[in-house]
Design an enzyme around this catalytic site. Structure first.
Site, PDB file in Angstrom:
ATOM      1  N   ASP A 103     -57.004  15.326   7.094  1.00 33.20           N
ATOM      2  CA  ASP A 103     -58.390  15.702   6.854  1.00 33.20           C
ATOM      3  C   ASP A 103     -58.994  16.305   8.118  1.00 33.20           C
ATOM      4  O   ASP A 103     -58.557  15.985   9.233  1.00 33.20           O
ATOM      5  CB  ASP A 103     -59.208  14.482   6.442  1.00 33.20           C
ATOM      6  N   TYR A 134     -50.497   5.403  10.710  1.00 34.02           N
ATOM      7  CA  TYR A 134     -51.885   5.698  11.035  1.00 34.02           C
ATOM      8  C   TYR A 134     -52.548   4.531  11.756  1.00 34.02           C
ATOM      9  O   TYR A 134     -52.180   3.374  11.561  1.00 34.02           O
ATOM     10  CB  TYR A 134     -52.694   5.950   9.753  1.00 34.02           C
ATOM     11  N   ASP A 174     -65.409   7.257   3.065  1.00 39.24           N
ATOM     12  CA  ASP A 174     -65.464   7.292   4.523  1.00 39.24           C
ATOM     13  C   ASP A 174     -66.887   7.540   4.985  1.00 39.24           C
ATOM     14  O   ASP A 174     -67.799   7.744   4.176  1.00 39.24           O
ATOM     15  CB  ASP A 174     -64.504   8.341   5.093  1.00 39.24           C
ATOM     16  N   ARG A 189     -58.052   6.064   3.385  1.00 37.56           N
ATOM     17  CA  ARG A 189     -59.451   5.822   3.016  1.00 37.56           C
ATOM     18  C   ARG A 189     -59.534   4.944   1.770  1.00 37.56           C
ATOM     19  O   ARG A 189     -60.426   4.094   1.660  1.00 37.56           O
ATOM     20  CB  ARG A 189     -60.181   7.150   2.808  1.00 37.56           C
TER      21      ARG A 189
END
Length: 297
Positions: free
Chosen positions: A40, A68, A82, A175
């Site tokens: 993203d 991550y 988010d 997310r």
């Protein structure tokens, strides 16, 4: 001379993965550039940029695991899951560290996730994020993903914030993981930062920034920082064929397994000419070694 290989880029925030590819395309002066796994715009970290014949290797990369580090805040929900969407406070009690750690095991292993609306998946031929921009929400089916490891790195109980380290399969949405975790704890949660630390076997220690890439390009040494396509496929065993077989394989012809030197391959293998030139990947089918993918200059 053609430029081939993989550039491990440390993607900056506020920049799309597509834009990063465009910059690398310009710096290397080549047209064939893609990436392995979209990040993203707000996310940072490992973005493997595939250059030249490496773009043909995407479906054959042996390791699609990603890792991550995500930061999240409890006590809120968001339409994008988010902090960059429409955030609403839930005014529910924040979790204790003990409650958070007790909730994590349910999100390890094989789990089901409903993809977020702000994703590149398609529904009836349309990207979900395009529908989301129009204020349209459609039903999405839960998909199986695997979370290999999920560890709590930091937790601020007073602020209701946490930092998670997650190693997961391709197609996992962090997310969504944050949102699902917040729902499980009864207070909601929004992701506030995301950094990818590993992808397709590459780690952030191998990544270079765009500024560094620009500097190397000015020095004429950026191409030397590419990881070879062959190296990215090292998991597959090597097979050296004769010159005549190499010519046939280069032209897309299958090779008789009983005429190959050494033990016949049982799965995908890297095929080399006698001079050590990497030709491509072969796959045994019946009594022949067929071309799975060529990686010619």
């Amino acid at each position: 001379m053609s430029v081939n290989g993989i550039l491990c880029l440390d993607k900056p925030s506020d920049m799309t993965s597509f834009s990063c590819c465009a910059v690398v395309r310009r710096l290397l002066g080549t047209k064939k550039v893609g990436h392995a796994g979209t990040l993203d715009p707000q996310a940072t970290g490992v973005l493997p940029i595939l250059v030249g014949n490496a773009t043909r290797a995407l479906d054959f990369l042996p390791d699609h695991t990603k890792r991550y580090v995500a930061t999240l805040r409890f006590g809120a929900v968001s339409d994008t899951l988010d902090v960059w969407g429409q955030v609403s406070e839930t005014n529910r009690p924040l979790p204790t560290k003990a409650a958070l750690e007790a909730a994590l095991p349910a999100f390890r292993g094989d789990i089901l996730q409903v993809p977020p609306m702000v994703s590149a998946l398609k529904k009836d031929g349309k990207r979900l994020y395009d529908l989301a921009r129009q204020g349209i929400e459609v039903e999405r089916e839960a998909r199986p993903v695997t979370v290999h490891a999920l560890t709590l790195l930091e937790f601020d109980e007073a602020a209701g914030t946490a930092v998670l380290d997650c190693t997961c399969s391709k197609g996992t949405y962090i997310r969504t993981l944050c949102d699902d975790l917040g729902r499980a704890l009864g207070c909601g949660a929004v992701m506030t930062a995301l950094r990818r630390t590993a992808a397709i076997g590459l780690s952030e220690t191998q990544a270079i920034s765009l500024d560094t890439a620009r500097t190397l390009a000015e020095e004429g040494t950026l191409a030397a920082r590419l990881i070879s396509t062959e190296m990215a496929l090292q998991e597959y065993p090597p097979l050296t064929v004769s010159e005549a077989q190499a010519v046939r394989f280069r032209n897309g012809g299958a090779l008789a397994l009983d005429r190959l030197k050494g033990r016949a391959p049982t799965g995908l293998c890297r095929v080399y000419a006698p001079d050590g030139t990497f030709i491509g990947l072969g796959r045994p089918e019946a009594d022949e070694l067929k071309v799975a993918r060529l990686f010619l200059e």
